[in-house]
Structures are given as structure tokens and as C-alpha cells.
Design a protein around this motif. Structure first.
Motif, mmCIF file in Angstrom:
data_model
loop_
_atom_site.group_PDB
_atom_site.id
_atom_site.type_symbol
_atom_site.label_atom_id
_atom_site.label_comp_id
_atom_site.label_asym_id
_atom_site.label_seq_id
_atom_site.Cartn_x
_atom_site.Cartn_y
_atom_site.Cartn_z
ATOM 1 N N ALA A 1 0.817 -1.216 0.000
ATOM 2 C CA ALA A 1 0.000 0.000 0.000
ATOM 3 C C ALA A 1 0.852 1.266 0.000
ATOM 4 N N ILE A 2 2.066 1.195 0.580
ATOM 5 C CA ILE A 2 2.906 2.403 0.631
ATOM 6 C C ILE A 2 4.200 2.190 -0.149
ATOM 7 N N ASN A 3 4.139 1.293 -1.113
ATOM 8 C CA ASN A 3 5.338 0.911 -1.864
ATOM 9 C C ASN A 3 5.954 2.066 -2.645
ATOM 10 N N ASP A 4 5.175 3.130 -2.888
ATOM 11 C CA ASP A 4 5.728 4.254 -3.636
ATOM 12 C C ASP A 4 6.381 5.292 -2.720
ATOM 13 N N CYS A 5 6.468 4.983 -1.420
ATOM 14 C CA CYS A 5 7.028 5.941 -0.463
ATOM 15 C C CYS A 5 8.486 5.618 -0.127
ATOM 16 N N HIS A 6 9.263 6.671 0.148
ATOM 17 C CA HIS A 6 10.657 6.479 0.536
ATOM 18 C C HIS A 6 10.804 6.219 2.033
ATOM 19 N N ALA A 7 9.837 6.706 2.808
ATOM 20 C CA ALA A 7 9.958 6.555 4.256
ATOM 21 C C ALA A 7 8.569 6.488 4.862
ATOM 22 N N VAL A 8 8.489 5.935 6.058
ATOM 23 C CA VAL A 8 7.224 5.953 6.786
ATOM 24 C C VAL A 8 7.501 6.487 8.192
ATOM 25 N N PHE A 9 6.743 7.531 8.569
ATOM 26 C CA PHE A 9 6.917 8.188 9.864
ATOM 27 C C PHE A 9 5.922 7.601 10.863
ATOM 28 N N VAL A 10 6.436 7.136 11.993
ATOM 29 C CA VAL A 10 5.573 6.497 12.982
ATOM 30 C C VAL A 10 5.948 6.965 14.379
ATOM 31 N N ALA A 11 5.039 6.764 15.336
ATOM 32 C CA ALA A 11 5.343 7.093 16.726
ATOM 33 C C ALA A 11 6.184 5.979 17.328
ATOM 34 N N LYS A 12 5.978 4.772 16.857
ATOM 35 C CA LYS A 12 6.672 3.622 17.404
ATOM 36 C C LYS A 12 6.596 2.476 16.404
ATOM 37 N N ILE A 13 7.610 1.627 16.402
ATOM 38 C CA ILE A 13 7.591 0.480 15.497
ATOM 39 C C ILE A 13 8.463 -0.630 16.067
ATOM 40 N N GLY A 14 8.036 -1.875 15.879
ATOM 41 C CA GLY A 14 8.791 -3.012 16.413
ATOM 42 C C GLY A 14 9.988 -3.356 15.533
ATOM 43 N N GLY A 15 10.859 -4.198 16.038
ATOM 44 C CA GLY A 15 12.091 -4.562 15.337
ATOM 45 C C GLY A 15 11.851 -5.301 14.034
ATOM 46 N N CYS A 16 10.940 -6.289 14.053
ATOM 47 C CA CYS A 16 10.692 -7.102 12.859
ATOM 48 C C CYS A 16 10.195 -6.306 11.661
ATOM 49 N N PRO A 17 9.080 -5.571 11.851
ATOM 50 C CA PRO A 17 8.591 -4.817 10.700
ATOM 51 C C PRO A 17 9.617 -3.785 10.232
ATOM 52 N N LYS A 18 10.407 -3.270 11.165
ATOM 53 C CA LYS A 18 11.429 -2.286 10.820
ATOM 54 C C LYS A 18 12.383 -2.903 9.784
ATOM 55 N N ALA A 19 12.853 -4.114 10.091
ATOM 56 C CA ALA A 19 13.801 -4.786 9.207
ATOM 57 C C ALA A 19 13.161 -5.059 7.845
ATOM 58 N N ASP A 20 11.894 -5.525 7.861
ATOM 59 C CA ASP A 20 11.219 -5.827 6.596
ATOM 60 C C ASP A 20 11.011 -4.579 5.746
ATOM 61 N N LEU A 21 10.687 -3.480 6.400
ATOM 62 C CA LEU A 21 10.497 -2.235 5.664
ATOM 63 C C LEU A 21 11.800 -1.819 4.996
ATOM 64 N N LEU A 22 12.884 -1.929 5.757
ATOM 65 C CA LEU A 22 14.191 -1.553 5.196
ATOM 66 C C LEU A 22 14.526 -2.416 3.982
ATOM 67 N N THR A 23 14.229 -3.726 4.103
ATOM 68 C CA THR A 23 14.472 -4.622 2.967
ATOM 69 C C THR A 23 13.672 -4.164 1.751
ATOM 70 N N ALA A 24 12.432 -3.691 2.002
ATOM 71 C CA ALA A 24 11.582 -3.249 0.897
ATOM 72 C C ALA A 24 12.001 -1.874 0.386
ATOM 73 N N GLY A 25 12.983 -1.270 1.055
ATOM 74 C CA GLY A 25 13.473 0.030 0.590
ATOM 75 C C GLY A 25 12.713 1.216 1.167
ATOM 76 N N ILE A 26 11.918 0.973 2.226
ATOM 77 C CA ILE A 26 11.180 2.065 2.866
ATOM 78 C C ILE A 26 11.814 2.319 4.232
#
Ligand code: SF4
Ligand code: SF4
Ligand code: SF4
Lengths: 519, 74
Positions: free
Chosen positions: A444-469
């Protein structure tokens, strides 16, 4: 009935209407004066070059002002189930697809129940400033129920703005009643101005005791829609136009629609994606007609933007939704609960609350301006998108895993511009960390360079980085635009120093489901 | 004869109710029904039965063959 409708409601004087029309005429010049002026205009953050009269009308209206969307809420009540036309993207077992998502059923209310619900919600949620009647069905195919509801609310809660969404077929017949109720916002869904194209969208219309089909039906509809639009703007009533973008049917044609509605005084054009899936049971769903991708939608919105104000924050919310942004608190206000409630409508408390909200908004705009000035010397052609998890108030204040939707901003040296939102609620129900739901969020946010959040867990963080976000959590609970600009500045610095390379991102998916509450 | 509403297909949208020139349509237990004694098939009023013309679900307001055709009183 007619007499009581007009009771106690001020009919705008001719002089006042003249003033507003003058203002609208001036406003049409907006954006032609050059450069990126458009970003500050109309539906964007501040008053920009919108005339004061129009700004006063829209600034607290979450459906018209993107900025107000963060601070004020609207609600819809479903009192008008009948419709006088058929749309190929609608299955009338459900709500009107013009204003809400297909596949959702709203609770039908009588005007009396609806009025009580509005008072109950407004007393509980002081941000609630707007009541809309949108569907299921067409409010003007049910004029008695619609206007009775307005009448009841205007009596007890005069500070609530009334608005109305219609397919336009019956609009010319009701313009004077609408004006009499001080309804200052009307939305008309206009998908075409060419009957040949219309025939592919509307199988029939019912008018003056007769069912019309094909090109004849579409001709009738477009004539009535444009006539209604002209009549409303002549009377100083603000008009927004909604269009459903149907790839291969009206996508290119919507540029024509944009011109036609602009020349008739519509002040905002909202192009929405077709939402279509076989399980909705709609004609388009069954024929496999697809909806647009996020990139196609944005390209069309961008190409119309030079012409007039585009609205990009429409969530195609369901007709009986209650709350701010993507939030839906309707479960707290079911008919049973409302009828049992003691409602005490306190105008002063509401005013005091809204004054506080105004202070917050001023602070937010000031913070953004200050940050923007630090970008002043930067020269770069880079434009990119970022996603933001927010619960409202213009802050980055939502956890990644709890977000039901992401706000998307386009960043450039001109600043941060809101360009849309992506809903992900359906997929988050499996709970946080669920691999499948995470993949869907990424799509859903594949066209974004970054995602701004108040908090995020370790796992999704790593997956997002792999996806280039890039997951960004260092701006937790800060203002969105200010933070986004600060992040963009450091991004540019890194690109300039050669630390990172700027690459374009791919396209993203528009979710094909109904907005439902995750509760 | 009269028209009837196939209740399993009716969405209860209420569109037909105000269109009937004979006030033959009412809501009963969540769906809409036609009183065959009042229905005139819209003869003498309109070119086609109004309920069928406005109904969003095809073949939901249909001729009820268990009644003889309505005769316009001479
Ligand atoms: S106007 Fe709304 S309710 Fe009527 S057919 Fe179209 S989408 Fe459905
Ligand atoms: S056919 Fe005409 S008279 Fe009979 S129920 Fe339908 S609208 Fe009424
Ligand atoms: S118009 Fe059709 S669907 Fe609507 S209430 Fe009448 S019979 Fe039912």
C-alpha cells in the motif's frame, strides 16, 4: 411541510450572495499566477489565496479542508435509502458507492432517530462540526426525510454545518430548499459530461415517472447535474464535485469534466478511485472492470490540479461513519444506545473546545513555516513521497502496527504537500507482526521512501528496510509537516554528500475493501 | 391483475413506495409489499408500472398471475 422547512432559517440576502460569487470568481484565477502557489491553495494547509469568505466556510470542514481533517470530524446519517438512478459501480443492497465504499450497509434511521444521534455524537465528540446526508441512496430522491432531518438539527444544534451529497438528477428541483436551510456545502457526483461515456456508467435513470436508458439517460443526467451545479453556485452555495475514476471508461475524460465543473463554479474536485471487486456484486465488479493504481490516480489528480483545487484526502468513508480521519466510532452510537441516552447539548463547551483546537492549528502552521525557511537555500529537483501514521491533530502519533491508514505527503524543496492516504485497516486485523498483513501494508505504501511512525517493532522495521522504505520514529509526537521537512533536508544532505543515492520508487496498490472498524 | 414484490430480492430501499399512484405499497416486517386490491398496474396513470421502473433490482416488481388483469373502470 414546505412552510415548516423554511421556518427559522435565514435565507442568504442577495447582497451576500453577490459578494460570495465575486469571491468565487476571483478564486478561479487562483494558481494561474504561477509557480507552486497551488500547494498553498484551497484544500491544502492554510488559507493560501482562498478568499476569506470561502475560507471561513471551509476551514473547519473536514471534507473540504485537508488541514481541518486532522482536527474536526464529520458524521453521516443514513436516512435516505431510495435512489433515482443506477450506477454500474453500485450494488444497492449496500450504501451509495458515490460517497462511501461499496459492500457496506449503514443502519437506516428515521429523521427523528438521526437528529438524536447527531446531538448525542456532537455532545460526546466536540470536534464534530459537520453533518452530511449522503446515502445509501440519494438524499434528493428522499427529499422529505432529508429535509426533515436538517430541520430537526438546525433547531437544536445551530452550530453544526449541514451538507449533502447527490447524484444531481433531482438537484434543480431542490436548490431553493437547500438554500433555505443554509446548507452551504453540496457534493455532486459527476463522472462524465459526454452521454456516450455516461451510457457505459449508468444503465438507467428514473425521471418524471419514466425509466430512461442508454445515451438518453446519461444526457438527462449530465444536463440536470450541470444545471444544478450552476444554480447552486449562483446562490453562493459551495459545491464540490466527486468523480469516480474508471480506467478505460472515463479516466481521460475526467480532464473534460474538470473543465466543465470549474467553469460552472465548483470550488473543489475530488477524483476518487473506482473500488471494484466481484464480491461487491456490482456490474463493474462482475465484468472485471479494474480500479486505478495509486500512480494512475495521482497522475490524473496532478494533471487537473493546475486547473483547480483538487481534494486528495477523501476516504470514501462509509455513510454512517463517526469520527476523525480514518477512525470510526459508530459502534458507540448504535440506535439502541442513542435512544437510551440523555443528551445535553452544550454549545459553550463545544465552542471552548474548538477555540483550543484553533490554538493547536496556529502552532502547527507556525512550526511548519519555521522549518520551511531552513529549506530556503536548497536547490534540488528531487520529489518523493513519505507515509505518516497519525491519529489526528497533525501529529505523528500512531504506532505502525495500529495504523488503519497512512497519510501520504509529497516532499520537495517547496515543502510538504499532502497528496493522499492509503488505507490498510483490513489487513491489520490479524494483529501486529503478522507477515501477511505487513506485506499488504508495504504494497500500500510501496511508492514511499519513508514511513513516519510514533513507534515500530524490530521485525517490521527490518522488513520495511528490505523493501526500501525507511522507518522513521525519531519524530514521534511531533508535527507532521515540520518533521517531514526536517527529514527531507537531511535526506537531501545525504544525497548531496554522496552518502546515499536517490532512486525512484514503484507504484502502490489501492485497497479494494470497505472501511470497517477493526473493533 | 396486480404487481407483486419478490420479497427475497427486495433491498427495502423504499424507492417504490412514494411512486405508487394508488398508495398500494407499504413496508411490512422489513420488506415492501403491494396490496393487490389497490394496485391498478398504473393503468390510466402512467405508461408503465412505476414500482418496476424505479426498483433497483431487476425482476423484483413483477406481474402477479394469480390475479386477473386489472380492468380500467368504464
Ligand atoms: S447514486 Fe449512489 S445509490 Fe444511486 S445507484 Fe449510484 S451509487 Fe448507487
Ligand atoms: S404497478 Fe403501479 S399501482 Fe401497482 S403497485 Fe406498482 S406503482 Fe402501485
Ligand atoms: S424499489 Fe424494489 S428494492 Fe426498493 S423497496 Fe421497492 S421493491 Fe424493494
Amino acid at each position: 411541510m414546505q412552510a415548516s422547512i423554511h421556518e427559522g432559517t435565514a435565507v442568504p440576502s442577495a447582497a451576500k450572495v453577490g459578494e460570495v460569487m465575486q469571491a468565487i470568481a476571483e478564486h478561479k484565477g487562483c494558481g494561474t499566477s504561477g509557480g507552486s502557489g497551488k500547494a498553498s491553495c484551497g484544500s491544502a494547509a492554510g488559507q493560501g489565496d482562498l478568499p476569506t469568505e470561502i475560507w471561513e466556510k471551509v476551514k473547519n470542514h473536514p471534507c473540504y479542508s485537508e488541514e481541518a481533517h486532522h482536527h474536526y470530524a464529520r458524521m453521516h446519517v443514513a436516512v435516505a435509502p431510495a435512489c433515482n438512478i443506477q450506477c454500474n459501480y453500485c450494488n444497492r443492497k449496500y450504501d451509495c458507492a458515490n460517497e462511501s465504499r461499496p459492500g457496506v450497509v449503514s443502519e437506516k434511521l428515521t429523521p427523528e432517530q438521526a437528529a438524536k444521534k447527531v446531538l448525542a455524537v456532537a455532545s460526546t465528540i466536540p470536534q464534530m462540526t459537520v453533518l452530511g446526508i449522503a446515502g445509501p441512496g440519494d438524499p434528493l430522491a428522499n427529499p422529505e426525510k432529508t429535509f426533515k432531518t436538517f430541520e430537526l438539527i438546525a433547531k437544536t444544534a445551530p452550530d453544526i454545518k449541514l451538507c449533502l451529497s447527490t447524484n444531481g438528477l433531482a438537484l434543480p428541483d431542490h436548490v431553493d430548499t437547500i438554500a433555505g436551510f443554509n446548507v452551504d456545502h453540496v457534493t455532486i457526483t459527476i463522472n462524465m459530461v459526454d452521454p456516450e461515456i455516461g451510457a457505459k456508467i449508468y444503465p438507467w435513470v428514473f425521471w418524471k415517472h419514466k425509466r430512461y436508458t442508454g445515451v438518453e439517460a446519461a444526457k438527462l443526467l449530465t444536463d440536470r447535474q450541470l444545471q444544478g451545479l450552476e444554480m447552486l453556485t449562483e446562490r453562493g452555495i459551495l459545491c464540490k464535485v466527486n468523480s469516480v475514476m474508471i480506467p478505460g471508461v472515463n479516466d481521460k475524460h475526467l480532464v473534460e469534466v474538470n473543465k466543465a465543473v470549474k467553469s460552472r463554479g465548483a470550488f473543489l474536485h475530488n477524483i476518487m478511485p473506482l473500488i471494484s471487486a466481484p464480491e461487491h456484486g456490482t456490474v463493474f465488479g462482475l465484468t472485471g472492470q479494474r480500479g486505478p493504481t495509486a500512480q494512475e490516480l495521482k497522475a490524473l489528480q496532478d494533471s487537473c490540479e493546475g486547473e483547480m483545487n483538487m481534494m486528495r484526502h477523501c476516504r470514501q468513508c462509509r455513510a454512517d461513519a463517526v469520527g476523525l480521519l480514518g477512525e470510526d466510532r459508530s459502534a458507540e452510537f448504535t440506535t439502541d444506545k442513542i435512544m437510551a441516552m440523555e443528551v445535553n447539548y452544550d454549545l459553550d463547551t463545544r465552542k471552548a473546545y474548538q477555540a483550543k483546537v484553533e490554538e493547536e492549528r496556529v502552532a502547527k502552521v507556525a512550526a511548519k513555516q519555521e522549518e520551511l525557511s531552513t529549506l530556503a537555500g536548497e536547490m534540488s529537483d528531487i520529489k518523493l513521497l513519505v507515509a505518516v501514521a497519525t491519529k489526528g491533530s497533525g501529529l505523528i502519533n500512531e504506532h505502525f502496527g495500529h495504523a488503519k491508514e497512512f497519510q501520504v505527503y509529497e516532499l520537495s524543496t517547496a515543502g510538504a504537500k499532502f497528496v493522499g492516504h492509503r488505507r490498510v485497516d483490513l489487513y491489520c486485523q490479524g494483529g501486529f507482526g503478522d507477515e501477511e498483513s505487513l506485506e499488504t501494508v508495504i504494497r500500500a505504501i510501496n511508492d514511499c521512501h519513508a514511513v513516519f511512525v510514533a513507534k515500530i517493532g524490530g521485525c517490521p522495521k527490518a522488513d520495511l528496510l528490505t523493501a526500501g522504505i525507511e522507518p522513521v520514529d525519531q519524530f514521534a509526537h511531533e508535527f507532521i509537516e515540520k518533521s517531514a521537512i526536517a527529514w527531507f533536508k537531511s535526506y537531501l544532505d545525504k544525497v548531496n554528500s554522496g552518502e546515499i543515492e536517490h532512486v525512484e520508487r514503484g507504484d502502490a496498490e489501492i485497497r479494494q475493501g470497505a472501511l470497517i472498524s477493526a473493533a | 391483475m396486480a404487481l407483486k414484490i419478490i420479497s427475497s430480492q427486495c433491498t427495502s430501499c423504499s424507492a417504490c413506495e412514494p411512486e405508487c399512484p394508488n398508495v398500494a405499497i407499504t413496508e411490512k416486517n422489513g420488506t415492501f409489499v403491494i396490496d393487490p386490491k389497490k394496485c391498478t398496474e398504473c393503468l390510466g396513470h402512467f405508461d408503465s408500472p412505476q414500482c418496476a421502473a424505479v426498483c433497483p433490482v431487476d425482476d423484483t416488481c413483477v406481474i402477479d398471475n394469480s390475479f386477473p388483469r386489472y380492468q380500467v373502470p368504464a
